[in-house]
Design a protein around this motif. Structure first.
Motif, mmCIF file in Angstrom:
data_model
loop_
_atom_site.group_PDB
_atom_site.id
_atom_site.type_symbol
_atom_site.label_atom_id
_atom_site.label_comp_id
_atom_site.label_asym_id
_atom_site.label_seq_id
_atom_site.Cartn_x
_atom_site.Cartn_y
_atom_site.Cartn_z
ATOM 1 N N ALA A 60 -3.545 0.313 -13.557
ATOM 2 C CA ALA A 60 -2.460 0.686 -14.474
ATOM 3 C C ALA A 60 -1.292 -0.288 -14.415
ATOM 4 O O ALA A 60 -0.284 -0.086 -15.109
ATOM 5 C CB ALA A 60 -1.985 2.091 -14.131
ATOM 6 N N GLY A 61 -1.386 -1.358 -13.591
ATOM 7 C CA GLY A 61 -0.338 -2.375 -13.548
ATOM 8 C C GLY A 61 0.712 -2.163 -12.499
ATOM 9 O O GLY A 61 1.740 -2.861 -12.489
ATOM 10 N N VAL A 62 0.499 -1.223 -11.602
ATOM 11 C CA VAL A 62 1.470 -1.011 -10.538
ATOM 12 C C VAL A 62 1.388 -2.172 -9.556
ATOM 13 O O VAL A 62 0.307 -2.683 -9.256
ATOM 14 C CB VAL A 62 1.194 0.325 -9.827
ATOM 15 C CG1 VAL A 62 2.190 0.555 -8.694
ATOM 16 C CG2 VAL A 62 1.264 1.479 -10.827
ATOM 17 N N ASP A 63 2.539 -2.588 -9.066
ATOM 18 C CA ASP A 63 2.592 -3.723 -8.138
ATOM 19 C C ASP A 63 1.872 -3.365 -6.842
ATOM 20 O O ASP A 63 1.998 -2.237 -6.346
ATOM 21 C CB ASP A 63 4.057 -4.076 -7.841
ATOM 22 C CG ASP A 63 4.158 -5.346 -7.019
ATOM 23 O OD1 ASP A 63 4.299 -5.210 -5.776
ATOM 24 O OD2 ASP A 63 4.065 -6.431 -7.604
ATOM 25 N N PRO A 64 1.111 -4.318 -6.269
ATOM 26 C CA PRO A 64 0.392 -4.019 -5.028
ATOM 27 C C PRO A 64 1.302 -3.550 -3.904
ATOM 28 O O PRO A 64 0.893 -2.714 -3.094
ATOM 29 C CB PRO A 64 -0.289 -5.331 -4.678
ATOM 30 C CG PRO A 64 -0.478 -6.007 -6.004
ATOM 31 C CD PRO A 64 0.738 -5.649 -6.816
ATOM 32 N N SER A 65 2.518 -4.073 -3.800
ATOM 33 C CA SER A 65 3.413 -3.647 -2.730
ATOM 34 C C SER A 65 3.797 -2.185 -2.886
ATOM 35 O O SER A 65 4.013 -1.474 -1.896
ATOM 36 C CB SER A 65 4.667 -4.520 -2.702
ATOM 37 O OG SER A 65 5.360 -4.440 -3.961
ATOM 38 N N GLU A 66 3.900 -1.733 -4.156
ATOM 39 C CA GLU A 66 4.199 -0.321 -4.378
ATOM 40 C C GLU A 66 2.988 0.553 -4.027
ATOM 41 O O GLU A 66 3.133 1.649 -3.496
ATOM 42 C CB GLU A 66 4.596 -0.096 -5.844
ATOM 43 C CG GLU A 66 5.912 -0.742 -6.225
ATOM 44 C CD GLU A 66 7.078 -0.122 -5.478
ATOM 45 O OE1 GLU A 66 7.006 1.100 -5.148
ATOM 46 O OE2 GLU A 66 8.038 -0.852 -5.181
ATOM 47 N N VAL A 67 1.807 0.025 -4.362
ATOM 48 C CA VAL A 67 0.587 0.783 -4.044
ATOM 49 C C VAL A 67 0.440 0.935 -2.540
ATOM 50 O O VAL A 67 -0.026 1.955 -2.021
ATOM 51 C CB VAL A 67 -0.643 0.089 -4.656
ATOM 52 C CG1 VAL A 67 -1.936 0.770 -4.198
ATOM 53 C CG2 VAL A 67 -0.551 0.097 -6.179
ATOM 54 N N ALA A 68 0.877 -0.105 -1.803
ATOM 55 C CA ALA A 68 0.730 -0.089 -0.351
ATOM 56 C C ALA A 68 1.691 0.873 0.325
ATOM 57 O O ALA A 68 1.548 1.156 1.526
ATOM 58 C CB ALA A 68 0.909 -1.488 0.221
ATOM 59 N N LYS A 69 2.693 1.354 -0.417
ATOM 60 C CA LYS A 69 3.611 2.325 0.168
ATOM 61 C C LYS A 69 2.932 3.704 0.165
ATOM 62 O O LYS A 69 3.054 4.468 -0.787
ATOM 63 C CB LYS A 69 4.915 2.353 -0.611
ATOM 64 C CG LYS A 69 5.715 1.057 -0.524
ATOM 65 C CD LYS A 69 6.984 1.152 -1.364
ATOM 66 C CE LYS A 69 7.801 -0.149 -1.273
ATOM 67 N NZ LYS A 69 9.038 -0.099 -2.105
ATOM 68 N N SER A 70 2.228 3.994 1.224
ATOM 69 C CA SER A 70 1.431 5.231 1.294
ATOM 70 C C SER A 70 1.532 5.808 2.693
ATOM 71 O O SER A 70 1.842 5.112 3.662
ATOM 72 C CB SER A 70 -0.033 4.944 0.934
ATOM 73 O OG SER A 70 -0.831 6.089 1.142
ATOM 74 N N ASP A 71 1.259 7.132 2.768
ATOM 75 C CA ASP A 71 1.271 7.791 4.076
ATOM 76 C C ASP A 71 0.037 7.444 4.897
ATOM 77 O O ASP A 71 0.018 7.647 6.113
ATOM 78 C CB ASP A 71 1.345 9.316 3.900
ATOM 79 C CG ASP A 71 2.674 9.742 3.276
ATOM 80 O OD1 ASP A 71 3.649 8.995 3.433
ATOM 81 O OD2 ASP A 71 2.703 10.817 2.639
ATOM 82 N N VAL A 72 -1.004 6.971 4.245
ATOM 83 C CA VAL A 72 -2.229 6.585 4.948
ATOM 84 C C VAL A 72 -2.303 5.069 4.995
ATOM 85 O O VAL A 72 -1.711 4.381 4.157
ATOM 86 C CB VAL A 72 -3.469 7.167 4.235
ATOM 87 C CG1 VAL A 72 -3.440 8.684 4.269
ATOM 88 C CG2 VAL A 72 -3.571 6.676 2.800
ATOM 89 N N PRO A 73 -2.977 4.490 5.989
ATOM 90 C CA PRO A 73 -3.092 3.035 6.064
ATOM 91 C C PRO A 73 -3.813 2.470 4.842
ATOM 92 O O PRO A 73 -4.937 2.893 4.520
ATOM 93 C CB PRO A 73 -3.895 2.805 7.346
ATOM 94 C CG PRO A 73 -3.673 4.043 8.165
ATOM 95 C CD PRO A 73 -3.568 5.139 7.174
ATOM 96 N N ALA A 86 0.059 -4.608 2.266
ATOM 97 C CA ALA A 86 -0.395 -3.682 3.308
ATOM 98 C C ALA A 86 0.702 -2.685 3.588
ATOM 99 O O ALA A 86 1.895 -2.992 3.478
ATOM 100 C CB ALA A 86 -0.787 -4.420 4.593
ATOM 101 N N SER A 87 0.295 -1.468 3.935
ATOM 102 C CA SER A 87 1.265 -0.435 4.280
ATOM 103 C C SER A 87 1.814 -0.706 5.674
ATOM 104 O O SER A 87 1.214 -1.432 6.479
ATOM 105 C CB SER A 87 0.613 0.944 4.217
ATOM 106 O OG SER A 87 -0.469 1.026 5.125
ATOM 107 N N LYS A 88 2.959 -0.085 5.975
ATOM 108 C CA LYS A 88 3.584 -0.321 7.261
ATOM 109 C C LYS A 88 2.781 0.271 8.427
ATOM 110 O O LYS A 88 2.852 -0.211 9.553
ATOM 111 C CB LYS A 88 4.998 0.273 7.262
ATOM 112 C CG LYS A 88 5.951 -0.434 6.309
ATOM 113 C CD LYS A 88 7.333 0.190 6.378
ATOM 114 C CE LYS A 88 8.313 -0.545 5.450
ATOM 115 N NZ LYS A 88 9.674 0.048 5.508
ATOM 116 N N ASN A 89 2.043 1.319 8.164
ATOM 117 C CA ASN A 89 1.300 1.979 9.241
ATOM 118 C C ASN A 89 -0.113 1.431 9.422
ATOM 119 O O ASN A 89 -0.913 1.994 10.166
ATOM 120 C CB ASN A 89 1.229 3.476 9.001
ATOM 121 C CG ASN A 89 0.632 3.811 7.632
ATOM 122 O OD1 ASN A 89 0.249 2.906 6.878
ATOM 123 N ND2 ASN A 89 0.579 5.099 7.314
#
Length: 452
Positions: A60-73, A86-89
């Motif tokens: 859908a065009g969401v930036d990968p850095s935004e997609v990586a902001k998740s509660d799961v790795p 990559a997500s922080k966790n």
């Protein structure tokens, strides 16, 4: 201790407890495996759903850095394996995420504009890191991967991890519950089965104690207790009492037989001794004929007692063909015989039956004796009748008992020892036949014919 384990209730309880323990262990292992696979599938489904959502967002065009902001790795890599986002966790996941080199084939992303589908087609891989030394511990995460080409038109792979701590916690809880609950449960099973078996066998112990008391006291009139139940133990008690009854009757018959035999032997022996003592003092008064008669009577009585002992031992007659018609003609020439009649058995014993019946008729006949032998396809019938007073109806079975004589006024010499009819019936029954008394002075002997 050995006597404790020799008890039937203890052995039954131990055996049943062992079976229950094996069944519970097998069931527990199977349950743990099913639970482990079920929880692992749940973690797979969670990782796959997160991977689908991330791929759909990238489509859908969401930036990968935004997609990586998740509660799961979450980690997004390009086709060269470089990390795009990559997500922080993600650093909490031990080791690098799996890649194509690990054999993981990412599933295709959903088409643009579609909603995230159900998690069922994502590829999974366990995070097992090769290393030297002992094998690695079980994985703490399950990975799902999905390929997409929505990042600047270049293909990328989205990796999403789901933690397995829920699975491990549930497995550990169930395992400890089984380990803690199994021993008390087995003790309960052992105790219940021991109590039930001990209660069920309590009547058997009562039977054993009573039998031991009967054996020690030799009082065969006592009986074992019969439980109210109609099970195997109740049948055992009733059969035991029937055996005791038969044993009591047998011992009673044996005692009566010994007493009667002793009495029958004492009279001729005493008479013979008296005659010999008189003859020794006064030879002219010696009654040789009387001494010979007493000796013959003793010999016949001894022969009858020996035959009865052989019959009582269960000795079966030989299966030899016997010409009963010829035997009857020989012993009673005036007998009425129809055709040739052959019997399978012992000729000497059958001869004694006929002789005893004829002797009984001679003792009681007033003038005439009638002997008739008839036969059909199955049986031969010998009838011996005389014109005497006959046998009263109430005594027609008693006369076949040993040492029974209906005329108590008769002397021993005239009346015999009372064994003839008893021996005749015993021999008839050994040959599969019957001997009965009927109206008047009629005795009927029935024997199966020899078909060979």
């Amino acid at each position: 201790m050995r006597r404790f384990f020799a008890s039937v209730p203890v052995r039954a309880a131990l055996g049943a407890t062992l079976v229950v323990a094996i069944a519970l262990v097998v069931t527990g292992v199977a349950l743990l495996n099913l639970l482990r696979h079920d929880l692992a599938d749940k973690a797979n489904a969670e990782a796959a759903a997160a991977a689908y959502r991330a791929a759909w967002a990238l489509q859908a065009g969401v930036d990968p850095s935004e997609v990586a902001k998740s509660d799961v790795p979450v980690q997004i890599e390009d086709d060269a394996g470089r990390v795009v986002a990559a997500s922080k966790n993600v650093h909490q996941v031990p080791g690098p995420p799996p890649s194509k080199a690990n054999g993981l084939r990412p599933a295709p992303a959903p088409p643009p504009g579609s909603k995230p589908p159900a998690a069922k087609n994502a590829e999974f891989v366990e995070d097992v890191r090769p290393q030297a030394g002992p094998p690695p511990p079980p994985p703490e995460y399950r990975w799902a991967a999905m390929a997409t080409s929505a990042v600047n038109g270049k293909p990328v792979v989205v990796y999403v991890a789901a933690k397995l701590d829920t699975e491990r916690s549930a497995i550990t809880t169930v395992r400890w519950g089984m380990m803690i609950g199994l021993p008390p449960l087995l003790l309960l099973v052992f105790g219940m089965i021991w109590l039930v078996a001990r209660r069920a066998l309590k009547p058997v112990e009562a039977i054993r104690q009573e039998m031991a008391s009967i054996t020690a006291s030799t009082d065969l009139a006592r009986r074992v207790p019969v439980p109210a139940s109609h099970d195997e133990i109740g049948r055992l008690a009733r059969t035991t009492n029937q055996t005791l009854t038969a044993l009591q009757e047998s011992v009673g018959r044996q005692r009566r037989f010994v007493a009667d035999a002793s009495h029958e032997l004492r009279n001729p022996i005493a008479s013979l001794r008296t005659q010999l003592e008189v003859g020794a003092q006064y030879p002219a008064l010696l009654d040789l004929d009387g001494a010979v008669n007493d000796t013959v009577r003793l010999q016949e009585l001894a022969a009858d007692l020996l035959l009865l002992a052989r019959l009582d031992s269960g000795e079966s007659p030989p299966g030899e063909p016997v010409d009963l018609s010829g035997l009857v003609h020989e012993m009673a020439p005036d007998a009425s015989v129809t055709g040739d009649v052959w019997i399978s058995g012992s000729e000497s014993q059958l001869r004694q039956v006929v002789d005893n019946l004829l002797d009984n008729a001679r003792r009681h006949a007033r003038s005439a004796i009638q002997v008739t032998l008839t036969a059909d396809n199955e049986r031969a019938v010998l009838e011996v009748a005389d014109d005497g007073y006959g046998v009263p109806e109430g005594e027609r079975e008693r006369i076949f008992e040993r040492f029974v004589r209906l005329d108590d006024a008769r002397t021993r010499d005239d009346g015999g020892a009372g064994l003839g009819l008893a021996i005749a019936r015993e021999i008839a029954e050994r040959h599969g036949g019957t001997l009965t008394a009927h109206d008047g002075a009629l005795f009927r002997l029935t024997l199966p014919r020899d078909r060979s």
